[in-house]
Design a protein around this motif. Structure first.
Motif, mmCIF file in Angstrom:
data_model
loop_
_atom_site.group_PDB
_atom_site.id
_atom_site.type_symbol
_atom_site.label_atom_id
_atom_site.label_comp_id
_atom_site.label_asym_id
_atom_site.label_seq_id
_atom_site.Cartn_x
_atom_site.Cartn_y
_atom_site.Cartn_z
ATOM 1 N N ALA A 9 10.629 -5.148 15.559
ATOM 2 C CA ALA A 9 11.753 -4.661 16.372
ATOM 3 C C ALA A 9 12.419 -3.478 15.681
ATOM 4 C CB ALA A 9 12.761 -5.795 16.586
ATOM 5 N N ARG A 10 12.494 -3.518 14.363
ATOM 6 C CA ARG A 10 13.130 -2.417 13.632
ATOM 7 C C ARG A 10 12.281 -1.147 13.745
ATOM 8 N NH1 ARG A 10 14.281 -5.004 7.860
ATOM 9 N NH2 ARG A 10 15.678 -3.258 7.530
ATOM 10 N N LEU A 11 10.955 -1.308 13.663
ATOM 11 C CA LEU A 11 10.080 -0.135 13.783
ATOM 12 C C LEU A 11 10.128 0.422 15.211
ATOM 13 C CD1 LEU A 11 7.034 -1.400 11.671
ATOM 14 C CD2 LEU A 11 8.643 0.407 11.048
ATOM 15 N N ALA A 12 10.183 -0.488 16.198
ATOM 16 C CA ALA A 12 10.242 -0.043 17.602
ATOM 17 C C ALA A 12 11.536 0.734 17.852
ATOM 18 C CB ALA A 12 10.157 -1.244 18.537
ATOM 19 N N ARG A 13 12.622 0.304 17.221
ATOM 20 C CA ARG A 13 13.896 1.010 17.393
ATOM 21 C C ARG A 13 13.815 2.406 16.771
ATOM 22 N NH1 ARG A 13 18.784 2.056 17.896
ATOM 23 N NH2 ARG A 13 20.280 2.389 16.255
ATOM 24 N N LEU A 14 13.150 2.509 15.619
ATOM 25 C CA LEU A 14 12.992 3.823 14.989
ATOM 26 C C LEU A 14 12.186 4.767 15.878
ATOM 27 C CD1 LEU A 14 12.150 2.982 11.269
ATOM 28 C CD2 LEU A 14 14.132 4.245 12.089
ATOM 29 N N ARG A 15 11.181 4.204 16.562
ATOM 30 C CA ARG A 15 10.282 5.030 17.386
ATOM 31 C C ARG A 15 10.914 5.387 18.726
ATOM 32 N NH1 ARG A 15 6.526 1.548 17.554
ATOM 33 N NH2 ARG A 15 6.983 0.818 19.631
ATOM 34 N N GLY A 16 11.773 4.522 19.246
ATOM 35 C CA GLY A 16 12.333 4.750 20.580
ATOM 36 C C GLY A 16 11.363 4.290 21.652
ATOM 37 N N PRO A 17 11.762 4.429 22.934
ATOM 38 C CA PRO A 17 10.944 3.857 24.020
ATOM 39 C C PRO A 17 9.740 4.722 24.395
ATOM 40 C CG PRO A 17 12.893 4.884 24.918
ATOM 41 C CD PRO A 17 12.974 5.074 23.429
ATOM 42 N N VAL A 18 8.909 5.014 23.433
ATOM 43 C CA VAL A 18 7.661 5.743 23.720
ATOM 44 C C VAL A 18 6.518 4.956 23.077
ATOM 45 C CG1 VAL A 18 8.665 8.062 23.875
ATOM 46 C CG2 VAL A 18 7.984 7.191 21.662
ATOM 47 N N ALA A 19 5.297 5.188 23.589
ATOM 48 C CA ALA A 19 4.149 4.434 23.053
ATOM 49 C C ALA A 19 3.905 4.840 21.599
ATOM 50 C CB ALA A 19 2.913 4.734 23.888
ATOM 51 N N PRO A 20 3.565 3.870 20.735
ATOM 52 C CA PRO A 20 3.281 4.237 19.346
ATOM 53 C C PRO A 20 2.019 5.081 19.244
ATOM 54 C CG PRO A 20 2.748 1.925 19.724
ATOM 55 C CD PRO A 20 3.386 2.434 20.982
ATOM 56 N N ARG A 21 2.019 5.980 18.300
ATOM 57 C CA ARG A 21 0.824 6.778 18.054
ATOM 58 C C ARG A 21 -0.233 5.881 17.424
ATOM 59 N NH1 ARG A 21 -0.857 10.337 13.924
ATOM 60 N NH2 ARG A 21 -2.211 11.927 14.807
ATOM 61 N N ARG A 22 -1.441 5.971 17.935
ATOM 62 C CA ARG A 22 -2.495 5.084 17.422
ATOM 63 C C ARG A 22 -3.129 5.669 16.172
ATOM 64 N NH1 ARG A 22 -6.129 3.423 22.430
ATOM 65 N NH2 ARG A 22 -7.439 2.756 20.719
ATOM 66 N N HIS A 23 -3.366 4.789 15.221
ATOM 67 C CA HIS A 23 -4.047 5.229 14.005
ATOM 68 C C HIS A 23 -5.551 5.256 14.232
ATOM 69 C CE1 HIS A 23 -1.044 5.538 10.895
ATOM 70 N NE2 HIS A 23 -0.429 4.473 11.383
ATOM 71 N N ASN A 24 -6.235 6.029 13.400
ATOM 72 C CA ASN A 24 -7.687 5.966 13.321
ATOM 73 C C ASN A 24 -8.044 6.145 11.848
ATOM 74 O OD1 ASN A 24 -7.570 8.743 12.729
ATOM 75 N ND2 ASN A 24 -7.582 9.240 14.907
ATOM 76 N N ALA A 25 -9.344 6.169 11.541
ATOM 77 C CA ALA A 25 -9.729 6.232 10.116
ATOM 78 C C ALA A 25 -9.167 7.485 9.461
ATOM 79 C CB ALA A 25 -11.244 6.208 9.988
ATOM 80 N N ARG A 26 -9.105 8.597 10.225
ATOM 81 C CA ARG A 26 -8.605 9.849 9.652
ATOM 82 C C ARG A 26 -7.127 9.716 9.290
ATOM 83 N NH1 ARG A 26 -10.448 15.141 10.033
ATOM 84 N NH2 ARG A 26 -12.223 14.457 11.225
ATOM 85 N N THR A 27 -6.328 9.121 10.205
ATOM 86 C CA THR A 27 -4.888 9.025 9.910
ATOM 87 C C THR A 27 -4.622 7.967 8.829
ATOM 88 O OG1 THR A 27 -4.455 7.446 11.694
ATOM 89 C CG2 THR A 27 -4.212 9.777 12.237
ATOM 90 N N ILE A 28 -5.444 6.897 8.800
ATOM 91 C CA ILE A 28 -5.250 5.913 7.728
ATOM 92 C C ILE A 28 -5.603 6.560 6.385
ATOM 93 C CG2 ILE A 28 -6.001 3.696 6.764
ATOM 94 C CD1 ILE A 28 -6.456 2.709 9.587
ATOM 95 N N ALA A 29 -6.687 7.343 6.370
ATOM 96 C CA ALA A 29 -7.073 8.026 5.128
ATOM 97 C C ALA A 29 -5.945 8.971 4.691
ATOM 98 C CB ALA A 29 -8.368 8.799 5.334
ATOM 99 N N ALA A 30 -5.309 9.639 5.661
ATOM 100 C CA ALA A 30 -4.244 10.594 5.322
ATOM 101 C C ALA A 30 -3.031 9.899 4.706
ATOM 102 C CB ALA A 30 -3.828 11.384 6.568
ATOM 103 N N LEU A 31 -2.857 8.590 4.991
ATOM 104 C CA LEU A 31 -1.722 7.845 4.410
ATOM 105 C C LEU A 31 -1.766 7.875 2.886
ATOM 106 C CD1 LEU A 31 -1.724 4.520 6.470
ATOM 107 C CD2 LEU A 31 -0.196 6.457 6.718
ATOM 108 N N THR A 32 -2.976 8.032 2.344
ATOM 109 C CA THR A 32 -3.103 7.989 0.880
ATOM 110 C C THR A 32 -2.775 9.339 0.259
ATOM 111 O OG1 THR A 32 -5.423 8.622 0.906
ATOM 112 C CG2 THR A 32 -4.951 6.268 1.051
ATOM 113 N N GLY A 33 -2.551 10.356 1.094
ATOM 114 C CA GLY A 33 -2.303 11.711 0.578
ATOM 115 C C GLY A 33 -1.059 11.793 -0.280
#
Ligand code: SF4
Length: 362
Positions: A9-33
């Motif tokens: 619920a806290r993350l949804a409030r931060l994002r607001g009423p829009v669909a969450p951006r979906r992760h993929n292997a590229r975006t998960i890999a970028a998390l380690t940057g």
């Protein structure tokens, strides 16, 4: 004050009423940057569209693969996988008894495809698996990964095959691209290990050595090499566990901040950009030049950090031992301010460097 809302619920409030951006292997890999950056961890955990945030606050970035690179990659991959992966199998130089396409048709759901992949891992251990569906937990949510890769078994161990369209010229490839491919392959290694564990098989049968396949020189002829992704796996595990404990990060945020990008009638976000900037700034960041290659907010964070020593790179920041502001560095070098006891060592070096420079550049 104790938080009563769930992390979701806290993350949804931060994002607001829009669909969450979906992760993929590229975006998960970028998390380690930049694993130490709270801003990135919080926004990615909430599924905020950082690219759109950057555009709305006036710092649009050029990000992602060019359409040319995507088309070239698709053509190269299709060629390798044609005729049940004949060219790929030839390149591997191993006997692979069976080829199994797990794409499951356009109507198959992620869950159905994941179940089929588990079944294939249980029942067809020696099979070349094309388009398996894997998944990883990011900030407490399963992210389905639709790899363009295959896994095969040699001597009882699975290897991930990562097909990339950047060329290997005279046996040399761009080190930045190889490193990004290794991190992305590490995402698949981790996800395949989790799938094997769920299928009741030993996860450690997935090798930390992955096979990277690229076009040779300027042709479409494939060339392959094994790369060790143990270091990338360690960084990835650390960042995923940090995101699993996102609660602790959320506790540090001021009340009421949001990255709400709900659109008005014209399709543009209605949020006042100045308010959005204030909320982005409320989450601490750790800008480093590497961000330019891995994060959509990099132009904003670089501008924000322009008087910070961090903008000069990690090694400079570390050499300066905790002096965060370039103006302080200059003042210490010229003797305009007295150093604190913690700054004394760095200040002596800075003054010596300043003296030398004055002698050499009159
Ligand atoms: S660009 Fe900004 S938000 Fe992204 S990782 Fe770097 S410091 Fe963090």
């Amino acid at each position: 004050m104790a938080q009563t809302r769930t992390p979701d619920a806290r993350l949804a409030r931060l994002r607001g009423p829009v669909a969450p951006r979906r992760h993929n292997a590229r975006t998960i890999a970028a998390l380690t940057g930049n694993p130490g950056c709270d801003r990135r961890a919080v926004m990615d955990g909430a599924g905020v569209d950082k690219m759109r945030v950057a555009q709305h606050i006036g710092f649009p970035g050029r990000f992602g693969q060019s359409s040319f690179a995507i088309v070239r990659g698709n053509v190269f991959e299709a060629r390798l996988k044609a005729n049940d992966g004949a060219e790929l199998v030839g390149l591997l130089g191993v006997e692979v008894p069976k080829y199994l396409d797990l794409s499951g048709g356009p109507k198959a759901s992620n869950e159905e495809r994941y179940a089929r992949t588990l079944e294939a891992l249980r029942d067809n251990p020696d099979t070349l698996l094309d388009h398996p569906m894997l998944r990883l937990a990011v900030a407490g949510k399963h992210v389905y990964l639709e790899p363009d890769l295959v896994a095969f078994q040699v001597d009882g161990r699975y290897h991930i095959v990562e097909i990339k369209s950047f060329p290997v010229i005279d046996e040399q490839a761009d080190p930045g691209k190889v490193s990004a491919a290794a991190t992305q392959a590490a995402v698949y290694v981790l996800a395949l290990r989790e799938a094997l564990a769920e299928a009741g098989r030993d996860p450690e049968t997935v090798s930390h050595e992955v096979l990277l396949v690229c076009p040779k020189d300027f042709s479409n002829t494939p060339i392959s090499s094994m790369i060790d992704v143990r270091r990338q796996l360690a960084v990835l595990r650390r960042q995923l566990s940090r995101m699993a404990g996102i609660d602790a990060l959320l506790d540090r945020l001021p009340d009421g901040i949001t990255f709400d990008l709900r659109a008005g009638e014209d399709g543009e976000p209605t949020r006042d950009p100045a308010e959005l900037i204030a909320d982005v700034r409320a989450v601490s960041a750790r800008y480093a030049p590497d961000c330019l290659a891995t994060c959509e907010l990099s132009f904003f964070c670089r501008d924000e950090a322009r008087t910070a020593t961090a903008v000069l790179g990690r090694s400079v920041r570390e050499e300066l031992g905790g002096i965060e502001d370039v103006r302080t560095v200059l003042a210490l070098a010229t003797g305009a301010i007295e150093p604190t006891p913690e700054q004394a060592e760095a200040a002596a070096l800075l003054r010596a460097a300043h003296r030398l420079r004055a002698e050499l550049v009159p």
